[in-house]
Design an enzyme around this catalytic site. Structure first.
Site, PDB file in Angstrom:
ATOM      1  CG  ASP A  30     -16.602  71.150  18.286  1.00 13.87           C
ATOM      2  OD1 ASP A  30     -16.990  72.015  19.088  1.00 13.87           O
ATOM      3  OD2 ASP A  30     -17.372  70.353  17.723  1.00 13.87           O
TER       4      ASP A  30
ATOM      5  CG  ASN B  96     -13.080  74.119  24.134  1.00  9.62           C
ATOM      6  OD1 ASN B  96     -12.294  73.226  23.842  1.00  9.62           O
ATOM      7  ND2 ASN B  96     -12.894  75.382  23.790  1.00  9.62           N
TER       8      ASN B  96
ATOM      9  CG  HIS C 212     -14.943  77.871  26.255  1.00 10.77           C
ATOM     10  ND1 HIS C 212     -15.012  77.174  25.067  1.00 10.77           N
ATOM     11  CD2 HIS C 212     -16.227  78.191  26.572  1.00 10.77           C
ATOM     12  CE1 HIS C 212     -16.284  77.083  24.689  1.00 10.77           C
ATOM     13  NE2 HIS C 212     -17.038  77.668  25.586  1.00 10.77           N
TER      14      HIS C 212
ATOM     15  CG  LEU D 229       3.431  78.816  13.334  1.00  6.97           C
ATOM     16  CD1 LEU D 229       3.156  77.705  12.325  1.00  6.97           C
ATOM     17  CD2 LEU D 229       3.098  78.343  14.755  1.00  6.97           C
TER      18      LEU D 229
END
Ligand code: IPE
Ligand code: IPE
Ligand code: MG
Length: 259
Positions: free
Chosen positions: A28, A30, A45, A139
């Site tokens: 959060d 951006n 973004h 991952l």
């Protein structure tokens, strides 16, 4: 401006302490990052994409098993059309530009969220990324896109109701475990730690079911400023916590046993 890869400056995983298996991030800030620089929100973004790459590198470095990133919430549809379109174009770019590199690094990509409301082209791209990387053993990168925690639970409830109507299950078969098995990614462990950047302290409909016992770490920095060292700081914070899961915790249990 591209930043240097900071992974060489990170502590070895063995120096951190207890590591989370699954780290989930609410990326959060951006828009505020861009506004602070007099730039349009879209630039925030775009800069956030580099932070995603840094987060993946750090998760890889520390041997975290699963990294989930909240990229687009079911409520983000309420933003202006131009911003929604831009966020979709970034997802497309991410798949087109980064997936081969992630594949080479043995990363397995999963997409969680609803496919409803997504165009055929984007669904095809997401399916391609998942299929291409499905046998990778490194991952797991779960991308929460068009994701809402309440919607996820409602979809699970709907599937179970259909099974009950068909007579495949009885109402008393419905347990938390059975509900858990009908969520978007039932094979992934619950997040041990949820990081939220941008200084807001809320879940915003993220992993509501799975976060029951997650450790929350709130970071003041905006997402585009998040880097490998931010990840390490969050891990060090996590390692200091005592998780009790409703019990007494190790230290207290020992004391009671001694009595
Ligand atoms: C997070 O940044 C990215 C998404 C929600 C897609 P924001 O766009 O929410 O940025 P702020 O919170 O307005 O600064
Ligand atoms: C949460 O951020 C969603 C994502 C990071 C994708 P928001 O910016 O949408 O959350 P609110 O509106 O501040 O709760
Ligand atoms: Mg926000």
């Amino acid at each position: 401006m591209p930043r240097r890869d900071l992974t060489e400056h990170l502590l070895p995983a063995s120096a951190i302490g207890t590591l989370p298996r699954h780290v989930a991030i609410i990326m959060d800030g951006n828009g505020r990052w861009a506004r602070a620089r007099g730039m349009p929100r879209s630039m925030g973004h775009r800069a956030g994409m580099d932070a995603v790459r840094r987060a993946v590198r750090a998760a890889d470095h520390f041997g975290v098993e699963v990294l989930t990133i909240y990229s687009f919430s079911s409520e983000n549809w309420s933003r202006p059309r131009s911003e929604v379109d831009y966020l979709f174009s970034l997802l497309r770019q991410f798949v087109e530009r980064d997936v081969m590199d992630l594949h080479r690094r043995n990363v397995r990509i999963r997409i969680i969220g609803s496919r409803e409301g997504l165009g055929e082209d984007i669904v095809a791209l997401l399916t391609y990324a998942e299929r291409l990387t499905s046998d990778n053993t490194g991952l797991t990168l779960a991308v929460a896109f068009n994701y809402g925690g309440r919607q996820e639970i409602a979809e699970a409830a709907r599937k179970l109701a259909e099974q009950a109507v068909r007579g495949d299950i009885a109402p008393q078969d419905i347990t938390p475990e059975l509900i858990g098995r009908h969520l978007y990614a039932p094979d992934l462990p619950d997040p041990d730690m949820i990081i939220r950047t941008g200084d807001e302290k809320r879940l915003s409909n993220f992993l509501l079911w799975q976060s029951a016992y997650a450790e929350m770490v709130f970071l003041p920095e905006y997402w585009p400023d998040f880097d490998e060292l931010s990840f390490q700081r969050a891990l060090l914070d996590f390692a200091r916590r005592e998780r009790r899961f409703g019990g007494l915790g190790e230290r207290r249990t020992r004391k009671v046993a001694e009595r």
